[in-house]
Motif scaffolding. Structure first.
Motif, PDB file in Angstrom:
ATOM      1  N   GLN A  59       0.826  -1.208   0.000  1.00 49.21           N
ATOM      2  CA  GLN A  59       0.000   0.000   0.000  1.00 49.21           C
ATOM      3  C   GLN A  59       0.864   1.264   0.000  1.00 49.21           C
ATOM      4  OE1 GLN A  59      -2.448  -1.313   3.408  1.00 49.21           O
ATOM      5  NE2 GLN A  59      -4.234  -1.047   2.099  1.00 49.21           N
ATOM      6  N   ASP A  88      -7.589  -8.371  -1.570  1.00 50.61           N
ATOM      7  CA  ASP A  88      -7.363  -6.941  -1.352  1.00 50.61           C
ATOM      8  C   ASP A  88      -7.444  -6.093  -2.616  1.00 50.61           C
ATOM      9  OD1 ASP A  88      -6.770  -7.089   1.538  1.00 50.61           O
ATOM     10  OD2 ASP A  88      -5.063  -8.272   0.873  1.00 50.61           O
ATOM     11  N   HIS A  91     -10.655  -4.602  -4.072  1.00 47.71           N
ATOM     12  CA  HIS A  91     -11.318  -3.562  -3.289  1.00 47.71           C
ATOM     13  C   HIS A  91     -10.496  -2.281  -3.194  1.00 47.71           C
ATOM     14  CE1 HIS A  91     -14.273  -6.544  -2.090  1.00 47.71           C
ATOM     15  NE2 HIS A  91     -13.286  -7.345  -1.717  1.00 47.71           N
ATOM     16  N   ILE A  92      -9.167  -2.415  -3.040  1.00 48.26           N
ATOM     17  CA  ILE A  92      -8.365  -1.214  -2.799  1.00 48.26           C
ATOM     18  C   ILE A  92      -7.720  -0.652  -4.060  1.00 48.26           C
ATOM     19  CG2 ILE A  92      -7.896  -1.941  -0.423  1.00 48.26           C
ATOM     20  CD1 ILE A  92      -5.058  -2.693  -1.303  1.00 48.26           C
ATOM     21  N   ALA A  93      -7.469  -1.505  -5.049  1.00 43.71           N
ATOM     22  CA  ALA A  93      -6.785  -1.017  -6.262  1.00 43.71           C
ATOM     23  C   ALA A  93      -6.982  -2.013  -7.400  1.00 43.71           C
ATOM     24  CB  ALA A  93      -5.295  -0.815  -5.988  1.00 43.71           C
TER      25      ALA A  93
END
Length: 273
Positions: A59, A88, A91-93
């Protein structure tokens, strides 16, 4: 184009051997290297801990502009990559990618062996994960794979003892353990990015007929092919030929120690997690 480097992550210094191969083969790209030296080694930590640490560092690299991150760490690739990719990133990238070092190696390892018996030298965490057994089975189900955990090898390298007599003892010990599993092993994989520094000592105790594979060049070739097959991702990676180094520990110490892996001292910046 905005600054969108390729991120290269490792728990310590070993990933620099992969970065060096990447820069040698693909010098036109911008790169950021992040070593989580404050929390190394990863090899003895639990799956959940490695996953959490690796995700935090990925991240941070995303926040630095990286669209593509290479986990140049076998333990992180074994214990964290699948969760990051499947749980992950969507959802995040969802537009970004995280790749590891295990898949590229297992895709080609069968081409090097004649006996069909392959030996894996790795950290305890990588061995326990059985990631190499699972991945090699996908591409070369006919191979027989033998593993040996070498818990002292990373500390020897990290503490600058890889040329010492003590290193001779531990290299001989683990090579003997592995070869006793099968005298027909004709291909050895150094499944930790620290281990190339022990290659001269490994070569001295291994018969010349045995092929020893390091991962840097394999990963560099695989990334070249990946970017060719994914021109959309290639277009997102900036090409200024720059290098930046970050560490979660002392930048001065990192710069000094990194020279062992990189070939010359480097200037690093501290990254607070």
């Amino acid at each position: 184009m905005s600054y969108q480097p390729i991120g290269v992550f490792d728990s310590g210094y070993g990933g620099l051997t992969v970065l060096k191969s990447l820069v040698g083969k693909l010098p036109q790209y911008d790169y950021i290297y992040l070593g989580d030296n404050a929390r190394t080694p990863y090899g003895t930590r639990s799956f959940d801990t490695v996953y959490q640490y690796t995700l935090e560092c990925v991240q941070h690299l995303f926040r630095k502009g990286c669209q593509l991150v290479i986990l140049a760490c076998n333990t992180a690739s074994a214990k964290a990559l699948r969760n990051i990719q499947q749980l992950d990133l969507p959802h995040i990238a969802p537009e970004r990618r995280v790749l590891g070092v295990i898949r590229p190696t297992t895709e080609v390892i069968g081409h090097y062996t004649k006996t069909g018996h392959v030996g894996i030298l790795a950290t305890r965490g990588t061995v326990t994960s059985e990631s190499y057994l699972v991945e090699i089975e996908k591409f070369f189900p006919e191979l027989t794979v033998f593993q040996e955990a070498c818990p002292m090898w990373v500390p020897l390298v990290e503490n600058g003892e890889y040329q010492s007599a003590g290193a001779d003892y531990f290299v001989q010990q683990h090579i003997d353990h592995l070869m006793r599993q099968s005298p027909d092993i004709d291909t050895l994989l150094l499944a930790c990015t620290h281990y190339p520094l022990l290659l001269p000592k490994i070569r001295k105790v291994v018969p010349e007929s045995i092929t020893i594979l390091s991962q840097g060049d394999i990963v560099a070739t695989s990334l070249t092919d990946y970017l060719r097959r994914h021109p959309d991702m290639d277009a997102q990676c900036s090409k200024g030929g720059t290098l930046q180094f970050y560490t979660t520990d002392s930048p001065t110490e990192f710069g000094r120690q990194a020279g062992v892996f990189w070939g010359e001292p480097v200037e690093a910046e501290w990254l607070k997690l």
